[in-house]
Design a protein around this motif. Structure first.
Motif, mmCIF file in Angstrom:
data_model
loop_
_atom_site.group_PDB
_atom_site.id
_atom_site.type_symbol
_atom_site.label_atom_id
_atom_site.label_comp_id
_atom_site.label_asym_id
_atom_site.label_seq_id
_atom_site.Cartn_x
_atom_site.Cartn_y
_atom_site.Cartn_z
ATOM 1 N N UNK A 44 0.835 -1.197 0.000
ATOM 2 C CA UNK A 44 0.000 0.000 0.000
ATOM 3 C C UNK A 44 0.867 1.244 0.000
ATOM 4 N N UNK A 45 1.970 1.214 0.714
ATOM 5 C CA UNK A 45 2.913 2.339 0.716
ATOM 6 C C UNK A 45 3.400 2.599 -0.702
ATOM 7 N N UNK A 46 3.773 1.550 -1.421
ATOM 8 C CA UNK A 46 4.222 1.717 -2.801
ATOM 9 C C UNK A 46 3.134 2.361 -3.661
ATOM 10 N N UNK A 47 1.900 1.916 -3.477
ATOM 11 C CA UNK A 47 0.786 2.484 -4.242
ATOM 12 C C UNK A 47 0.562 3.944 -3.907
ATOM 13 N N UNK A 48 0.612 4.272 -2.624
ATOM 14 C CA UNK A 48 0.430 5.666 -2.192
ATOM 15 C C UNK A 48 1.530 6.544 -2.778
ATOM 16 N N UNK A 49 2.776 6.088 -2.693
ATOM 17 C CA UNK A 49 3.886 6.899 -3.186
ATOM 18 C C UNK A 49 3.802 7.118 -4.692
ATOM 19 N N UNK A 50 3.390 6.108 -5.436
ATOM 20 C CA UNK A 50 3.233 6.273 -6.879
ATOM 21 C C UNK A 50 2.099 7.248 -7.185
ATOM 22 N N UNK A 51 0.989 7.135 -6.464
ATOM 23 C CA UNK A 51 -0.129 8.053 -6.686
ATOM 24 C C UNK A 51 0.265 9.488 -6.344
ATOM 25 N N UNK A 52 0.951 9.696 -5.227
ATOM 26 C CA UNK A 52 1.413 11.039 -4.852
ATOM 27 C C UNK A 52 2.318 11.595 -5.941
ATOM 28 N N UNK A 53 3.221 10.767 -6.423
ATOM 29 C CA UNK A 53 4.136 11.186 -7.479
ATOM 30 C C UNK A 53 3.365 11.632 -8.719
ATOM 31 N N UNK A 54 2.379 10.848 -9.124
ATOM 32 C CA UNK A 54 1.584 11.186 -10.311
ATOM 33 C C UNK A 54 0.774 12.460 -10.106
ATOM 34 N N UNK A 55 0.145 12.609 -8.949
ATOM 35 C CA UNK A 55 -0.694 13.782 -8.701
ATOM 36 C C UNK A 55 0.127 15.064 -8.624
ATOM 37 N N UNK A 56 1.275 14.999 -7.969
ATOM 38 C CA UNK A 56 2.138 16.183 -7.871
ATOM 39 C C UNK A 56 2.724 16.512 -9.250
ATOM 40 N N UNK A 57 3.129 15.491 -9.984
ATOM 41 C CA UNK A 57 3.644 15.720 -11.334
ATOM 42 C C UNK A 57 2.581 16.373 -12.209
ATOM 43 N N UNK A 58 1.335 15.906 -12.106
ATOM 44 C CA UNK A 58 0.248 16.521 -12.872
ATOM 45 C C UNK A 58 0.092 17.998 -12.515
ATOM 46 N N UNK A 59 0.159 18.313 -11.228
ATOM 47 C CA UNK A 59 0.025 19.717 -10.810
ATOM 48 C C UNK A 59 1.142 20.560 -11.409
ATOM 49 N N UNK A 60 2.347 20.058 -11.359
ATOM 50 C CA UNK A 60 3.485 20.806 -11.895
ATOM 51 C C UNK A 60 3.438 20.904 -13.414
ATOM 52 N N UNK A 61 3.189 19.784 -14.069
ATOM 53 C CA UNK A 61 3.285 19.711 -15.523
ATOM 54 C C UNK A 61 2.085 20.340 -16.235
ATOM 55 N N UNK A 62 0.888 20.002 -15.788
ATOM 56 C CA UNK A 62 -0.312 20.449 -16.493
ATOM 57 C C UNK A 62 -0.875 21.759 -15.960
#
Length: 157
Positions: A44-62
């Motif tokens: 679950x930690x791995x899933x949370x960290x990947x989701x956080x990474x994707x959401x923050x990247x989306x905020x920065x990139x898009x």
């Protein structure tokens, strides 16, 4: 506190454009360690960290904005909220061999127990919910985010 009260712990941090998804993952991991998840729920930690990474990247990139990252644990579910300055709502796209990116929300959709996006006055907030395997699976925690997103959250009329 009455029976209907919810006890929760939460953390918030601004992840500026000059920082990256790694800063968000590292910060999130520190808090998951305080909850004991790294030992009790490493998948679950791995899933949370990947989701956080994707959401923050989306905020920065898009959205071209800082990401306001908030974590809230209510003893049943970890709620992740990422706010950015764009009112454009994300939509999951299936993987494609034709483009390099565009899989972030598809991954969040696959990893999280539920997610939704909401417009607000100064941008939007994307919320995702994660239950550790040891949490009671009975309703409540992610009931509002069980995949039945409002049409607006998918960007549809």
């Amino acid at each position: 506190m009455g029976e209907s009260s919810v006890r929760a712990v939460g953390w918030a941090r601004c992840i500026p454009l000059s920082s990256g998804a790694k800063a968000a993952r590292d910060w999130t991991l520190e808090h998951l360690q305080t909850l004991g998840w790294t030992e009790d729920a490493p998948d679950t930690v791995d899933s949370v960290l990947l989701a956080v990474s994707e959401l923050v990247t989306n905020a920065h990139l898009h959205a071209h904005s800082a990401a306001q990252l908030m974590l809230t644990w209510d003893n049943q579910c970890l709620h992740i909220a990422v706010h950015d300055g764009s009112t454009d709502l994300p939509t999951p796209k299936p993987p494609s061999t034709e483009r390099l990116g565009g899989r972030g929300m598809f991954l969040v959709d696959a990893l999280a127990d539920g997610w939704e996006a909401q417009r607000c006055t100064h941008g939007k907030t994307v919320l995702a919910c994660f239950r550790p395997p040891t949490a009671d699976g009975g309703g409540g925690c992610c009931a509002a985010l069980d995949g039945s997103r409002t049409p607006d959250a998918r960007g549809e009329a």
